[in-house]
Design a protein around this motif. Structure first.
Motif, mmCIF file in Angstrom:
data_model
loop_
_atom_site.group_PDB
_atom_site.id
_atom_site.type_symbol
_atom_site.label_atom_id
_atom_site.label_comp_id
_atom_site.label_asym_id
_atom_site.label_seq_id
_atom_site.Cartn_x
_atom_site.Cartn_y
_atom_site.Cartn_z
ATOM 1 N N THR A 1 10.376 -29.296 1.525
ATOM 2 C CA THR A 1 10.362 -27.861 1.817
ATOM 3 C C THR A 1 9.011 -27.402 2.351
ATOM 4 O O THR A 1 8.919 -26.327 2.935
ATOM 5 N N LYS B 1 12.746 -22.765 2.812
ATOM 6 C CA LYS B 1 11.983 -22.142 1.732
ATOM 7 C C LYS B 1 10.870 -21.293 2.323
ATOM 8 O O LYS B 1 10.242 -21.668 3.315
ATOM 9 N N TYR C 1 14.594 -19.190 -1.341
ATOM 10 C CA TYR C 1 15.287 -20.129 -0.464
ATOM 11 C C TYR C 1 16.426 -19.407 0.238
ATOM 12 O O TYR C 1 17.065 -18.518 -0.331
#
Length: 927
Positions: free
Chosen positions: A542, A596, A603
């Motif tokens: 992420t 993210k 998210y």
């Protein structure tokens, strides 16, 4: 339902065999899907989330038509709707979103109708929105825009505007400061780059010939001081390259020789941006380290390492000039194939541009610009760096000496070296390596998976030693689910932790931590939870800025339950030694497009299943709650759909198999239903996959046929080397027979359909059984003995590898296994076919040679069998043109509706479409 609507449904019933559905449709207020539904069907694309996690941007796009961009405030859920917005960027400080607005499809269609030239086509509009408001500033006739990655103050955009002096439109660059509101305009700008921190913009200036007083060259603009400096003036061919991350240095290519030649010689220019900017030629043909007859290669970008300490660029031999005295009209045109060539001629032709433009990597240390180091060479053509160029070690490899065998192996072995970036010194890692290693983030280690040994290996750059890092682990790292006649690949890796401390690899379910020094024993960080519950865990990256896994923060893991087919997300806190993966969400859903926020634990993601479109969602508390942000395809409520079920059975060779059975909505077990069987290899993991109603590129559309009263069955296939045809028969037919034990399956009305590998399996199955009422085979291999030596024209590769090692699964050469090639070739058993067959094979198929479909068609025609072939002109393996896909969708439905529902034959099936009538009729109408 009004009379007009009912008439339309009744008309469809007559054409497409919907008898029995219309009354039900009327009573339920729903209707079956038809081909008019496709264009308006929507999807969510290009989702973005602001760094602070408060704003989300996404596009809702129909399959055909104008899209809409939405900006959502996650705190207030306020929404801004922007018609035809696209290409959005959110500023680094989360205050603005900038985007372009396309002309409408109607405007573009009108321009095409009027045959307007490219420069007369309607341009985009630039949009600028202050987040938290609905205030959109629009600027018309914008070609492009750019924003810095690490700064929120600057926006640069290229637009067309009239010049005060020459009174004609030209490209100008406008620089806007979000904080001060100031605008600066640079005239005659044809290209530009902006530094990551937004401090500088460099641009190419090419004035109109009518403006004789204007200068041309490379300009540097200081966005804070609002000053400009010339880096290079005069006519030249310029290619801008890059700033370093701190914008203290900038490089570009320029060819100042205005002599006409087919290959220009470029120099590499280097600029220090501190005022006053200093620019000089860094590399030219006379540089001390430049080989004779070589020059800078502009097809490789010149880039700085992340820390700015290194400058990478490419060099290559200067091509020989073309002999313009030769009269080519008197010369033969041919390709000469030679048995000692590294690659077959079709591969060489496909790769000709790549090879012509090939460069060899070099590097400068930016604190010593007197000499550069050659990292790559003609005997070490591939060099890769790591850690965004910061690492002191590079990986070099060459396939020379091993290329001919790639014709039948499908890969080239490599001689592999480590390269000291400071000195260019090479150290041999291995000769003839079947697996190409990869560098760790800091460049201290190389890792690779050895298929023959079914093990992971690690090489230490410091100690120059290699060891098997999975030898003492009681786990399987070979992914044998592909069932091919070659040693299987691994399950893959998650990557490296910070400073190359640990390496992470996958088995089928769990994640293993490996200490590259060998001091700490391997550790399963998921603690066996995956294996115990048959859940496959995979790390999700992420943080897109760092190349390493930050184990100081909880890891986000995707999770897939191999038993229930549910999916979701877990987290794993690596700082707690006894920590187990913590479930955040598991659901009978498919998740996708996860993003993210950079500076928040927010998210966004899509969530869907067979009956629910992939709508965008957001969560700020790790799925304790989530908010739906989009609402695509509300029209689904107007249509009959279907319901998937996981089914199990034993194949004829006693293997447990699974598949998915899609039942029509409002399924009635007291009725009998026709069934279509679609397959490729394995589909059971797709239990919760959403399928949009869409024009068929090659296969049956599952929602369409479910909606129209069909059962659709997608069985998994278990393969045995050497017998792919029999494997397909054993798996597919056994599954169909198992379903036929249910009274609601109409045994007399079952069809099968597959494309490519699935098309081959269809062609084989109809030579073995007459239990199917109709069959569709897209791009089928009919004759493995002729296809074995064929070419995959999209790549130029020979197909031998496909039979000996890959999907076709024969596992032997034609000469060692001729009996197997014949056994598995439908052509040799065409006389056994009793099932009406529809073939689609297109004349530009780059995967399966088109003549395979022709061989099958002509054989069946010779034998008097019922066979049709659709050949879409200028089309590829799977259809690319939407108009053709729509056509195929109609024909697939007409074909199966006739043989499985008793609908009338359309003209193309009844009497064909003569070549002389091509373009006047398509035969879709009823006689």
């Amino acid at each position: 339902m009004n009379n007009k609507h009912l008439t339309f449904i009744l008309l469809l019933a007559g054409i497409w065999g919907l008898t029995g559905l219309t009354a039900h449709a009327q009573s339920q207020g729903k209707k079956p899907l038809d081909h008019d539904a496709y264009d308006s069907w929507q999807s969510v694309t290009a989702p973005l989330i602001s760094n602070n996690g408060q704003y989300v941007v996404f596009i809702v796009a129909p399959q055909d038509g104008d899209s809409v961009m939405y900006v959502r405030n996650l705190k207030t859920l306020a929404e801004t709707r922007i018609e035809r917005g696209y290409g959005a960027q959110i500023s680094d400080d989360s205050r603005f979103v900038v985007f372009k607005i396309k002309p409408s499809q109607a405007e573009k269609k009108e321009a095409r109708k009027k045959k307007k030239k490219a420069d007369e086509q309607p341009d985009d509009t630039l949009g600028r929105l202050r987040l938290g408001t609905n205030d959109i500033v629009k600027i018309h006739d914008v070609k492009s825009f750019r924003m810095p990655e690490k700064d929120a103050s600057v926006l640069a955009y290229q637009t067309s505007m009239p010049h005060d002096t020459i009174k004609e439109k030209h490209k100008s660059l406008v620089i806007y400061n979000f904080y001060t509101g100031f605008y600066d305009t640079l005239q005659y700008v044809t290209d530009y780059v902006i530094s990551k921190n937004g401090a500088y913009i460099s641009c190419i200036v090419k004035p109109s010939e009518k403006d004789s007083a204007a200068l041309s060259g490379v300009l540097l603009f200081d966005t804070k001081a609002r000053k400009q400096e010339w880096l290079l003036t005069g006519k030249s061919d310029i290619k801008l390259q890059s700033f370093d991350d701190e914008a203290t240095k900038f490089v570009f290519f320029a060819a100042t020789d205005t002599t006409k030649r087919d290959h220009k010689i470029y120099n590499l220019y280097y600029t220090t941006t501190a005022e006053p900017a200093q620019t000089r030629i860094l590399v030219d043909t006379l540089s001390a380290d430049m080989p004779d007859g070589w020059a800078v290669n502009t097809f490789r970008s010149a880039t700085f390492s992340r820390d700015g300490s290194k400058l990478y660029f490419g060099i290559s031999p200067i091509p020989e000039p073309k002999d313009t005295t030769i009269d080519m009209s008197e010369k033969a045109r041919l390709d000469v194939w030679h048995w000692k060539d590294d690659f077959l001629q079709p591969v060489q032709l496909k790769q000709a541009r790549t090879e012509t433009n090939r460069s060899y990597l070099c590097v400068f240390a930016t604190d010593n610009l007197k000499r550069f180091v050659k990292l790559g060479s003609q005997d070490l053509e591939t060099v890769t760096t790591t850690d965004k160029g910061n690492a002191e070690t590079a990986l070099g490899s060459t396939t020379q000496g091993y290329r001919i065998e790639s014709q039948w192996t499908g890969f080239s072995r490599n001689d592999v070296y480590t390269i000291n970036i400071a000195t260019g010194e090479r150290t041999l890692v291995g000769k003839a390596m079947a697996a190409l290693p990869s560098l760790s983030v800091k460049g201290r280690y190389l890792t690779w998976y050895d298929r023959q040994a079914a093990a992971w290996f690690l090489y230490s750059v410091e100690t120059k030693t290699t060891r098997n890092i999975t030898a003492d682990i009681d786990a399987v790292f070979a992914d044998s689910r592909g069932q091919r006649p070659e040693p299987p690949e691994s399950f893959g890796t998650a990557g490296w932790s910070k400073d190359d401390k640990f390496f992470y690899i996958y088995d089928m379910y769990d994640i293993w931590q490996i200490d590259p020094t060998g001091i700490r024993p391997p550790e399963m960080i998921t603690k066996g939870v995956g294996k115990e519950h048959k859940i496959t865990f995979r790390y999700i990256r992420t943080d897109l800025e760092n190349d390493f896994i930050d184990t100081d923060k909880p890891l986000l893991l995707s999770a897939f339950d191999n038993t229930t087919k549910e999916a979701g997300y877990y987290t794993l806190d690596m700082k707690k030694k006894a920590s187990l993966p913590l479930k955040r969400i598991m659901a009978p859903k498919t998740f996708g497009l996860l993003r993210k926020a950079k500076n928040a634990d927010t998210y966004i993601f899509t969530q869907s299943d067979f009956r629910h479109s992939p709508n965008l969602q957001a969560t700020s508390n790790l799925w304790k709650t989530q908010t739906q942000l989009s609402n695509i395809n509300p029209q689904m409520d107007d249509y009959f759909w279907g319901n998937p079920e996981l089914v199990s059975w034993k194949s004829f060779d006693n293997v447990d198999l699974q598949g998915i059975l899609y039942k029509p909505e409002n399924f009635d077990p007291e009725k009998k239903y026709p069934m279509i069987v679609y397959y490729y290899e394995r589909h059971s993991d797709e239990l919760y996959r959403y399928f949009s109603p869409a024009p068929s590129r090659s296969t049956v559309n599952i929602p369409l046929f479910c909606s129209r009263g069909y059962l659709v069955f997608t069985p998994d296939i278990n393969y045995i080397d050497g017998h792919p045809g029999r494997s397909a028969y054993n798996s597919i037919v056994s599954g169909v027979e198992a379903l036929c034990r249910n009274t609601w399956v109409d045994k007399a009305r079952i069809g099968i359909q597959g494309q490519s590998w699935g098309g081959y399996q269809t062609a084989y199955i109809v030579t073995q059984t007459d239990m199917f009422a109709a069959a569709g085979a897209g791009a089928p291999v009919a004759n493995m003995t002729s296809a074995y030596g064929g070419i995959r024209w999209a790549t130029g590769l020979n197909r031998q590898m496909q039979y000996e090692r890959q999907q076709s699964r024969i596992g032997k050469t034609l000469w060692d296994g001729l009996d197997l090639y014949i056994e598995n070739s439908p052509l040799f058993f065409a006389d056994k076919v009793k099932t009406p067959l529809l073939i689609m094979h297109n004349d530009l198929d780059g995967a399966v040679p088109w003549y395979q479909g022709i061989e099958l068609f002509t054989a069946l025609r010779r034998l008097g069998k019922t066979v049709f072939m659709l050949q879409y002109n200028g089309e590829e393996h799977n259809l690319t043109e939407r108009r053709n896909a729509k056509d195929l969708s109609v024909r697939l439905q007409q074909f199966f509706d006739h043989y499985l529902k008793g609908a009338p034959m359309p003209v193309w099936m009844l009497s064909g479409v003569p070549a002389k009538d091509k373009g006047r009729t398509w035969g879709l109408e009823m006689p």
